[in-house]
Write a protein that holds these residues in place. Structure first.
Motif, PDB file in Angstrom:
ATOM      1  N   ILE A 151      32.789  -4.503  11.585  1.00  0.00           N
ATOM      2  CA  ILE A 151      31.760  -4.846  12.561  1.00  0.00           C
ATOM      3  C   ILE A 151      30.872  -5.927  11.963  1.00  0.00           C
ATOM      4  O   ILE A 151      30.756  -6.053  10.746  1.00  0.00           O
ATOM      5  CB  ILE A 151      30.927  -3.622  12.994  1.00  0.00           C
ATOM      6  N   GLU A 162      27.231   0.755  14.479  1.00  0.00           N
ATOM      7  CA  GLU A 162      28.652   0.990  14.230  1.00  0.00           C
ATOM      8  C   GLU A 162      29.119   2.210  15.008  1.00  0.00           C
ATOM      9  O   GLU A 162      28.456   3.233  15.059  1.00  0.00           O
ATOM     10  CB  GLU A 162      28.894   1.203  12.741  1.00  0.00           C
ATOM     11  N   ASN A 180      36.330   3.207  14.636  1.00  0.00           N
ATOM     12  CA  ASN A 180      37.356   2.169  14.500  1.00  0.00           C
ATOM     13  C   ASN A 180      36.749   0.777  14.473  1.00  0.00           C
ATOM     14  O   ASN A 180      35.906   0.488  13.652  1.00  0.00           O
ATOM     15  CB  ASN A 180      38.410   2.313  15.598  1.00  0.00           C
ATOM     16  N   GLU A 181      37.144  -0.084  15.384  1.00  0.00           N
ATOM     17  CA  GLU A 181      36.648  -1.463  15.423  1.00  0.00           C
ATOM     18  C   GLU A 181      35.591  -1.651  16.505  1.00  0.00           C
ATOM     19  O   GLU A 181      35.313  -2.769  16.919  1.00  0.00           O
ATOM     20  CB  GLU A 181      37.807  -2.421  15.657  1.00  0.00           C
ATOM     21  N   LYS A 230      33.794  -4.802  20.686  1.00  0.00           N
ATOM     22  CA  LYS A 230      34.914  -4.442  19.811  1.00  0.00           C
ATOM     23  C   LYS A 230      35.598  -5.692  19.289  1.00  0.00           C
ATOM     24  O   LYS A 230      35.310  -6.807  19.718  1.00  0.00           O
ATOM     25  CB  LYS A 230      35.916  -3.573  20.560  1.00  0.00           C
ATOM     26  N   LEU A 231      36.506  -5.458  18.361  1.00  0.00           N
ATOM     27  CA  LEU A 231      37.416  -6.478  17.851  1.00  0.00           C
ATOM     28  C   LEU A 231      36.716  -7.686  17.248  1.00  0.00           C
ATOM     29  O   LEU A 231      37.118  -8.826  17.468  1.00  0.00           O
ATOM     30  CB  LEU A 231      38.384  -6.942  18.955  1.00  0.00           C
TER      31      LEU A 231
END
Length: 108
Positions: free
Chosen positions: A2, A57, A60-61, A82-83
């Motif tokens: 992140i 946060e 995962n992503e 995300k991502l």
């Protein structure tokens, strides 16, 4: 991975990208500095939200961009994101309120 608040500083522009292509003519700009401002243009600028921001946060992503100030319907807005990719071009995907998932790239 992140982003940190420092990595978000700057201007991010939405781009058409596979899976995130709406062909609606809307271009979103998300500017981060001391304050965060998200707006889009379609004939004129339309501010969606502005205020102080923080990064939270998730799993995962996934991460949230939290903007505390003024938005369309809320005092505090949580934007699901995300991502995040740190390499050039820096980019991430974010759920824009009432406009769907959008792909953003950082201007250099």
């Amino acid at each position: 991975m992140i982003p940190t608040k420092e990595e978000m500083i700057g201007t991010w522009i939405s781009k058409d990208f596979p899976l995130y292509n709406y062909e609606d003519g809307l271009e979103f700009t998300f500017h981060f500095g001391k304050y965060a401002t998200l707006y889009y243009s379609k004939g004129r600028n339309n501010t969606i939200l502005e205020g102080t921001f923080d990064i939270e946060e998730m799993n995962n992503e996934n991460f949230n961009i939290i903007v505390d100030g003024r938005s369309i319907n809320l005092q505090k807005c949580i934007l699901n994101s995300k991502l995040y990719i740190k390499k050039e071009p820096q980019c991430f995907v974010m759920l824009v309120p009432e406009k769907g998932l959008r792909y953003f790239e950082k201007l250099l």
